[in-house]
Design a protein around this motif. Structure first.
Motif, short mmCIF file in Angstrom:
data_model
loop_
_atom_site.label_atom_id
_atom_site.label_comp_id
_atom_site.label_asym_id
_atom_site.label_seq_id
_atom_site.Cartn_x
_atom_site.Cartn_y
_atom_site.Cartn_z
N MET A 1 120.30 26.09 67.71
CA MET A 1 121.26 26.75 67.73
C MET A 1 121.67 25.24 68.37
N GLN A 2 123.16 25.71 67.64
CA GLN A 2 123.90 23.87 67.76
C GLN A 2 124.98 23.71 69.70
N PRO A 3 123.91 22.69 69.76
CA PRO A 3 124.75 22.57 70.90
C PRO A 3 126.59 22.23 70.96
N ARG A 4 126.96 22.49 71.69
CA ARG A 4 128.25 23.26 72.00
C ARG A 4 129.24 22.04 72.20
N ILE A 5 128.76 21.35 72.34
CA ILE A 5 128.76 19.53 72.67
C ILE A 5 128.61 18.34 71.35
N PRO A 6 129.65 18.11 70.75
CA PRO A 6 128.69 16.80 69.45
C PRO A 6 128.23 15.69 70.96
N ARG A 7 126.78 15.10 69.69
CA ARG A 7 126.92 13.57 70.82
C ARG A 7 126.97 12.97 70.07
N GLN A 8 127.33 11.86 70.33
CA GLN A 8 127.56 10.56 70.20
C GLN A 8 126.25 9.55 69.19
N SER A 9 126.77 9.53 68.14
CA SER A 9 125.93 8.81 67.34
C SER A 9 126.39 7.31 67.39
N THR A 10 125.24 6.49 67.73
CA THR A 10 125.48 4.78 67.55
C THR A 10 126.33 4.76 66.71
N ARG A 11 126.39 5.08 65.09
CA ARG A 11 128.09 4.70 64.17
C ARG A 11 129.44 4.97 65.10
N ASP A 12 128.95 6.54 65.64
CA ASP A 12 130.53 6.89 66.19
C ASP A 12 130.28 5.41 67.87
N GLN A 13 129.84 5.47 67.91
CA GLN A 13 129.83 4.90 69.46
C GLN A 13 130.66 3.42 69.27
N ALA A 14 129.98 2.36 67.24
CA ALA A 14 130.41 1.65 67.47
C ALA A 14 131.79 1.30 67.26
N ALA A 15 132.56 2.83 66.43
CA ALA A 15 134.21 2.98 65.85
C ALA A 15 134.99 3.27 67.53
N HIS A 16 134.17 2.87 68.86
CA HIS A 16 134.93 2.68 70.01
C HIS A 16 135.87 1.97 70.01
N ARG A 17 137.09 1.95 71.36
CA ARG A 17 137.55 0.85 71.24
C ARG A 17 137.12 -0.29 71.59
N THR A 18 137.84 -1.41 70.83
CA THR A 18 136.99 -2.58 71.31
C THR A 18 137.49 -3.25 72.46
N ASP A 19 138.67 -2.93 72.76
CA ASP A 19 139.15 -3.62 73.93
C ASP A 19 139.14 -2.95 75.20
N ASP A 20 137.83 -1.84 75.75
CA ASP A 20 137.15 -1.79 77.11
C ASP A 20 137.06 -2.51 77.73
N HIS A 21 136.68 -3.55 77.45
CA HIS A 21 136.16 -4.69 77.89
C HIS A 21 137.18 -5.64 78.96
N ARG A 22 138.80 -5.26 78.32
CA ARG A 22 139.93 -6.25 78.87
C ARG A 22 139.72 -5.97 80.25
N GLY A 23 140.30 -7.31 80.65
CA GLY A 23 140.89 -6.70 82.26
C GLY A 23 139.68 -7.34 83.41
N LEU A 24 138.03 -7.04 82.60
CA LEU A 24 136.92 -7.10 83.62
C LEU A 24 136.40 -8.39 83.52
N ASP A 25 136.03 -8.57 84.64
CA ASP A 25 134.83 -10.05 84.68
C ASP A 25 133.53 -10.33 83.46
N VAL A 26 132.58 -10.75 83.60
CA VAL A 26 131.27 -10.43 83.35
C VAL A 26 130.97 -9.54 83.56
N GLU A 27 130.31 -9.86 84.64
CA GLU A 27 129.45 -8.33 85.67
C GLU A 27 130.04 -7.03 84.83
#
Length: 172
Positions: free
Chosen positions: A1-27
Motif C-alpha cells: 500500500m502506498q503512503p497517502r502523503i508522499p515523503r520528501q526525498s533528499t533531492r526534493d528537499q534541496a530544491a526548497h527555497r533557499t531564502d528560508d533562513h532570511r531574517g534569522l540569526d545564526v542560531e
C-alpha cells in the motif's frame, strides 16, 4: 500500500527555497537547517513545530536557558529523541495545521504552522527592532498556537506552556 502523503526525498528537499533562513540569526538558521535534516531523515513530509522545537533546543543556548532549572527539561529532550526515532510516526500521515492562525502563503516543505511560526518570529524581531529573529522569537512563535505539535510535546512532558510564554517574554 502506498503512503497517502508522499515523503520528501533528499533531492526534493534541496530544491526548497533557499531564502528560508532570511531574517534569522545564526542560531535560528542553524536550528532551521537541522529541523530540515531531521524531517528528511525521519521520512516526514514536512518540517513541523516539533522538529523546530527539537532543533532549537540543540542549537540555541538562549532557548535552552528558557528551560534551565525546570524539572521537565530532561524529560523534554528524552521525549523529542523518542519522537525522532519513531514516536512521531502517528504524525506522518497528517499535516500540522490547527486552522487557528491566519492563512500563510504555503511554504514548500513546512507545515502551515511551522511556516506561520517563521513569519511570526521575523515579525517579532522587526517589532523589537534589534536585528534578525533569534531562537527565542521562533520558540515564542511555535508555542503561540495551542494546537501545534510542539505544544503537544511540551504539554506531554509537563511544561506549563502559558508559564513558558511568560518566561520567554520576560527574558527577551
Amino acid at each position: 500500500m502506498q503512503p497517502r502523503i508522499p515523503r520528501q526525498s533528499t533531492r526534493d528537499q534541496a530544491a526548497h527555497r533557499t531564502d528560508d533562513h532570511r531574517g534569522l540569526d545564526v542560531e535560528a538558521a542553524a536550528a532551521l537547517a537541522a529541523a530540515r535534516r531531521r524531517a528528511v531523515r525521519d521520512g516526514d513530509r514536512q518540517i513541523d513545530t516539533a522538529h523546530l522545537l527539537h532543533s532549537l533546543l540543540e542549537h540555541d543556548p538562549r532557548v535552552r536557558s528558557v528551560f534551565d532549572g525546570t524539572p521537565q527539561s530532561a524529560r523534554l529532550l528524552g521525549y523529542l529523541v523518542q519522537r525522532s526515532i519513531g514516536y512521531g510516526l502517528r504524525w506522518q500521515s497528517a499535516v500540522e495545521d490547527s486552522g487557528a492562525l491566519p492563512v500563510v502563503t504555503a511554504v514548500e516543505g513546512f507545515s502551515p504552522l511551522a511556516a506561520a511560526a517563521l513569519e511570526d518570529a521575523r515579525a517579532r524581531a522587526g517589532r523589537r527592532g534589534r536585528g534578525p529573529a533569534g531562537g527565542t522569537d521562533l520558540l515564542a512563535a511555535i508555542v503561540a498556537d495551542p494546537e501545534a505539535r510542539a505544544v503537544e510535546v511540551l504539554t506531554h512532558v509537563g511544561v506549563d506552556v502559558y508559564e513558558l510564554r511568560g518566561r520567554i517574554e520576560a527574558a527577551y
